[in-house]
Enzyme design. Structure first.
Site, PDB file in Angstrom:
ATOM      1  N   GLY A 175       0.825  -1.199   0.000  1.00 41.54           N
ATOM      2  CA  GLY A 175       0.000   0.000   0.000  1.00 41.54           C
ATOM      3  C   GLY A 175       0.862   1.253   0.000  1.00 41.54           C
ATOM      4  O   GLY A 175       1.987   1.273  -0.517  1.00 41.54           O
ATOM      5  N   SER A 176       0.347   2.294   0.604  1.00 35.69           N
ATOM      6  CA  SER A 176       0.992   3.604   0.514  1.00 35.69           C
ATOM      7  C   SER A 176       2.312   3.707   1.263  1.00 35.69           C
ATOM      8  O   SER A 176       3.034   4.696   1.093  1.00 35.69           O
ATOM      9  CB  SER A 176       0.037   4.687   1.007  1.00 35.69           C
ATOM     10  OG  SER A 176      -1.071   4.795   0.138  1.00 35.69           O
ATOM     11  N   THR A 177       2.660   2.720   2.107  1.00 35.49           N
ATOM     12  CA  THR A 177       3.979   2.772   2.741  1.00 35.49           C
ATOM     13  C   THR A 177       5.077   2.730   1.685  1.00 35.49           C
ATOM     14  O   THR A 177       6.182   3.245   1.896  1.00 35.49           O
ATOM     15  CB  THR A 177       4.183   1.607   3.726  1.00 35.49           C
ATOM     16  OG1 THR A 177       4.059   0.355   3.041  1.00 35.49           O
ATOM     17  CG2 THR A 177       3.180   1.675   4.863  1.00 35.49           C
ATOM     18  N   LYS A 215       5.225   4.366  -0.929  1.00 35.02           N
ATOM     19  CA  LYS A 215       5.451   5.686  -1.512  1.00 35.02           C
ATOM     20  C   LYS A 215       6.753   6.310  -1.015  1.00 35.02           C
ATOM     21  O   LYS A 215       7.294   7.209  -1.661  1.00 35.02           O
ATOM     22  CB  LYS A 215       4.261   6.597  -1.218  1.00 35.02           C
ATOM     23  CG  LYS A 215       3.007   6.175  -1.986  1.00 35.02           C
ATOM     24  CD  LYS A 215       1.758   6.920  -1.540  1.00 35.02           C
ATOM     25  CE  LYS A 215       0.529   6.419  -2.299  1.00 35.02           C
ATOM     26  NZ  LYS A 215      -0.734   7.005  -1.797  1.00 35.02           N
ATOM     27  N   SER A 245      -0.901  11.275   1.330  1.00 34.75           N
ATOM     28  CA  SER A 245      -0.877  10.005   0.597  1.00 34.75           C
ATOM     29  C   SER A 245      -1.572  10.090  -0.759  1.00 34.75           C
ATOM     30  O   SER A 245      -2.520   9.344  -1.050  1.00 34.75           O
ATOM     31  CB  SER A 245      -1.487   8.889   1.443  1.00 34.75           C
ATOM     32  OG  SER A 245      -0.993   7.630   1.046  1.00 34.75           O
TER      33      SER A 245
END
Length: 483
Positions: free
Chosen positions: A214-216, A218, A273
């Site tokens: 997921g967004s981690t 990024k 995010s």
């Protein structure tokens, strides 16, 4: 000597020679193979003929040995807080062999390691029984307890690392199991129950399970943007239009909620995010550069701790899927350990240290026979860019999606993630949080938390709500031991 007698003598001599050759072949060529044969009970009987050495955390044994009163196996393995420590110790069973540290360091624990020859010789001369050596781990008991209790009844995992050295400080996985329940010769029912449990309590989710990050992820995409010169100033506007269409498609990439993502800077994009910003960064850089950046953080290869973690994968893929992988979706798959490594490298000014959880091997007389030396794996990002990443990760915690990880008087950087999975995203999303805490001596801890499933209703599942408080408690536990 007449002819018949001579023939008999020659034949007998050949038989003796063949017997000698066969005996030497078995003793010197096949010895290791026969010793390792699963049907050779002598090895197992010998393994449990005396107490095993112990696995040590913070100077205290988390394992033990208990007399059984049996004929074949005199002792069996015991565990203190077995469920909490199972992802570290593994199990040692009289019937089902062993795994993890119990397996990898078995020769030291049984006393059969060649480096313990002097101890065995002294024990033989003095008439004492053979003793096993000890395995001294890097684990922090308070951090492990915080991780295990923080996960509670949820299905998930925590990995915590000291960024300065690579020491693994916590490695929790839930649901778990007590290795003591399968240690004995009469524990087949307990073993079968564990094997049949659909929740897989014996699966080490921190090392052996991969998830969409997921967004981690990024944070890795932001690192790629900086390292490849796509953007240099984390506060400058990016070229990120709204709406933004995935390459080679007519599909509009969506952001979560009404957040300020149009041409947002890397700081604002990470703070809230923004999928569109980081999806376009990944598309602009291309699949090869994204793979190269991920590989520098340790992706696409196994990591030995010494327990081997399965490889995390940033895939070779087409343009739209590469854009989705850049926001932690598509075929992007990671272990919690890998995401702790990402946070650790950023916290350590760009230097990635090899993670490890065995610090020393110790003989029964307390002499150290092996001491691990921290090793640098590489420099995924420059020190300058690492400091930029620290700045924007700290904004996430100060006034973004990760405020639940704030610790009074401590600088904390982090990134939330809520990863979709299942056909058409039909499954409950995974809640993620990666973070680090900094003191005057650098960062003593970086943490990754994933909650695979919990009793929380779907609409309330988010990394900032579920995973960040767990990471905070682990960081606080480590910081309390640093003082």
């Amino acid at each position: 000597m007449n002819k018949p007698v001579r023939r008999i003598a020659i034949f007998c001599g050949l038989l003796i020679l063949a017997l000698m050759v066969r005996d030497n072949w078995i003793q010197f060529v096949q010895a290791d193979e026969l010793k390792a044969n699963k049907h050779n009970r002598r090895v197992t009987i010998a393994r449990y003929s005396q107490p095993r050495g112990n696995i040590i955390v913070d100077g205290q044994a988390i394992t033990g040995s208990q007399e059984t009163g049996g004929i074949d196996f005199k002792f069996k393995r015991t565990y203190k807080n077995g469920e909490m420590w199972a992802p570290v110790t593994g199990y040692s069973s009289q019937v089902f062999d062993a795994n993890q540290i119990e397996k990898l360091e078995d020769k030291v624990l049984t006393g059969d390691d060649d480096r313990l020859f002097f101890n065995r010789t002294v024990d033989m001369i003095t008439g004492k029984g053979k003793k096993g050596g000890d395995v001294i781990t890097t684990l922090n008991a308070k951090a492990q307890e915080a991780a295990f209790k923080g996960l509670g009844k949820s299905k998930g995992a925590v990995a915590a690392i000291d960024p300065r050295t690579g020491k693994i400080l916590a490695l929790a996985s839930t649901p778990s199991y007590d290795p003591s329940t399968i240690a004995g010769a009469q524990d087949s029912k307990a073993w079968t129950a564990l094997q049949d449990d659909k929740n897989q309590p014996m699966l080490n989710r921190a090392l052996k399970q991969t998830y969409p990050p997921g967004s981690t992820f990024k944070v890795v995409t932001a690192a790629a943007a900086l390292e490849n010169g796509l953007y240099k100033d984390v506060d400058a506007k990016t070229d990120s239009p709204l709406p933004w269409i995935l390459p080679d498609t007519r599909v509009e990439l969506q952001n979560e909620g009404n957040i300020p993502c149009k041409d947002a800077s890397l700081r604002v994009a990470l703070q809230w995010s923004c999928n569109t910003v980081f999806g376009k960064v990944s598309a602009d850089l291309g699949n090869k550069k994204m793979i190269d950046q991920a590989n520098k953080f340790g992706f696409n290869k196994p990591v030995d701790t010494p327990v081997r973690a399965v490889p995390s994968v940033f895939p070779k893929d087409n343009r739209p899927q590469n854009a989705m992988a850049g926001i932690g979706q598509a075929s992007n798959r990671v272990t919690p350990l890998q995401m702790a490594m990402v946070a650790a490298a950023v916290a350590n000014n760009g230097k990635l240290m090899e993670p490890y959880m065995v610090d020393k091997l110790r003989a029964p007389n307390l002499n150290v026979i092996e001491h691990h030396t921290p090793k640098e794996m590489g420099q995924p990002v420059s020190a300058e860019n690492a400091r930029k990443l620290q700045s924007i990760m700290e904004t996430v915690v100060e006034k973004g999606t990760g405020t639940a990880a704030q610790i009074d008087g401590v600088k904390v950087g982090g990134k939330t993630g809520t990863a979709q999975h299942g056909v058409d995203n039909s499954g409950n999303p995974y809640a993620w949080f990666i973070s680090y805490a900094k003191t005057g001596n650098g960062s003593p801890v970086a943490v990754a938390v994933v909650i695979e499933s919990s009793e929380t209703i779907r609409d309330d599942i988010a990394g900032g709500k579920l995973a960040a408080p767990v990471a905070k408690s682990v960081m606080q536990a480590v910081l309390s031991t640093e003082k």
